[in-house]
Enzyme design. Sequence first.
Site, PDB file in Angstrom:
ATOM      1  N   ASP A 153       0.866  -1.182   0.000  1.00 18.09           N
ATOM      2  CA  ASP A 153       0.000   0.000   0.000  1.00 18.09           C
ATOM      3  C   ASP A 153       0.905   1.235   0.000  1.00 18.09           C
ATOM      4  O   ASP A 153       1.480   1.599   1.026  1.00 18.09           O
ATOM      5  CB  ASP A 153      -0.906   0.015   1.231  1.00 18.09           C
ATOM      6  CG  ASP A 153      -1.992  -1.061   1.197  1.00 18.09           C
ATOM      7  OD1 ASP A 153      -1.717  -2.165   0.672  1.00 18.09           O
ATOM      8  OD2 ASP A 153      -3.087  -0.807   1.708  1.00 18.09           O
ATOM      9  N   LYS A 216      -6.872   3.363  -3.652  1.00 18.85           N
ATOM     10  CA  LYS A 216      -7.263   3.410  -2.238  1.00 18.85           C
ATOM     11  C   LYS A 216      -7.487   4.857  -1.822  1.00 18.85           C
ATOM     12  O   LYS A 216      -6.707   5.745  -2.172  1.00 18.85           O
ATOM     13  CB  LYS A 216      -6.159   2.750  -1.404  1.00 18.85           C
ATOM     14  CG  LYS A 216      -6.379   2.754   0.101  1.00 18.85           C
ATOM     15  CD  LYS A 216      -5.252   2.003   0.803  1.00 18.85           C
ATOM     16  CE  LYS A 216      -5.302   2.167   2.310  1.00 18.85           C
ATOM     17  NZ  LYS A 216      -4.197   1.442   2.995  1.00 18.85           N
ATOM     18  N   LYS A 252     -10.196   0.292  -2.597  1.00 15.67           N
ATOM     19  CA  LYS A 252     -10.099   0.101  -1.150  1.00 15.67           C
ATOM     20  C   LYS A 252     -10.390   1.417  -0.433  1.00 15.67           C
ATOM     21  O   LYS A 252      -9.537   2.290  -0.379  1.00 15.67           O
ATOM     22  CB  LYS A 252      -8.707  -0.419  -0.756  1.00 15.67           C
ATOM     23  CG  LYS A 252      -8.526  -0.589   0.756  1.00 15.67           C
ATOM     24  CD  LYS A 252      -7.139  -1.120   1.104  1.00 15.67           C
ATOM     25  CE  LYS A 252      -6.891  -1.129   2.608  1.00 15.67           C
ATOM     26  NZ  LYS A 252      -5.548  -1.666   2.955  1.00 15.67           N
TER      27      LYS A 252
END
Length: 316
Positions: A153, A216, A252
């Site tokens: 991430d 995300k 996400k």
Amino acid sequence: MPIAPASALPEVTASDQALRRYLHGLPGVDPVGLEARAASLGTRSIKTTAKAYAIDLAISMIDLTTLEGADTPGKVRSLAAKAVRPDPTDRTTPATAAVCVYPDMVATAKAGLQGSGVKVASVATAFPAGRAALGVKLADTRDAVAAGADEIDMVIDRGAFLAGGYLKVYEEIRAVKEAAGSARLKVIFETGELSTYDNIRRASWLGMLAGADFIKTSTGKVAVNATPANTLLMLEAVRDFRRQTGVQVGVKPAGGIRTTKDAIKFLVLVNETAGPDWLDPHWFRFGASSLLNDLLMQRQKLATGRYSGPDYVTVD
């Protein structure tokens, strides 16, 4: 599905000018319309049988997260155990999708999850601010992968993005993706710092063009994190990107999603916007820490008709 989005639109990323022209040529976002649609979808009710399915699906989509300076190996081991068996009294409870930790805790998480199928996700690239030289960010990524991370991430350079340095951000994402190797790459925009919905749309397309496996919303470390509106906008982006390129990218939302009611609202957004293909942990995740406990409490209430006492779930 193809796995090299950048090859689908090579002319778009040929130069800074071309990339700027493309991103600023995307349709403008109607803020009122976007927020109204997100609010409308959030009012939909679902039946009890559908709620039971939605709760289990939401559990299976969680990246169970601890990203604190006070994290210890013991806390990470406990989190890994909870991810594998969220409710020790009920073996029908699904495992979570992943455990998300800092790079120095990846090996600990990996050991605790061995053989379970639960992934190890690691933040990287000088999370959460992203204020570091590219070499430091790439080393951070490689260290996490070497320790066993299945997913990375990363955070984008919001300063460069807001200053119009789109090609710099694009090239940095490409470099991190290369450093991540076979690990799936989630690209964090920190939507709360991007100021406008138009910027969130541009960031979404920029991330996908650069090869993101997931886009995300947030780090969970700022005042505004995942919202129904910004997530809806990103879901529209992945839907449209697949229509144009044939490449599917995950989404996400992270930060601020704490209750079962919240989670179900987001699942409705996914189904009604991107479609059922995204109703799978491979394509949609929740970045969360406290959400799991509420899902477990609601799951037990559906099964037994009553809530358990406060000791039913662990406090992370």
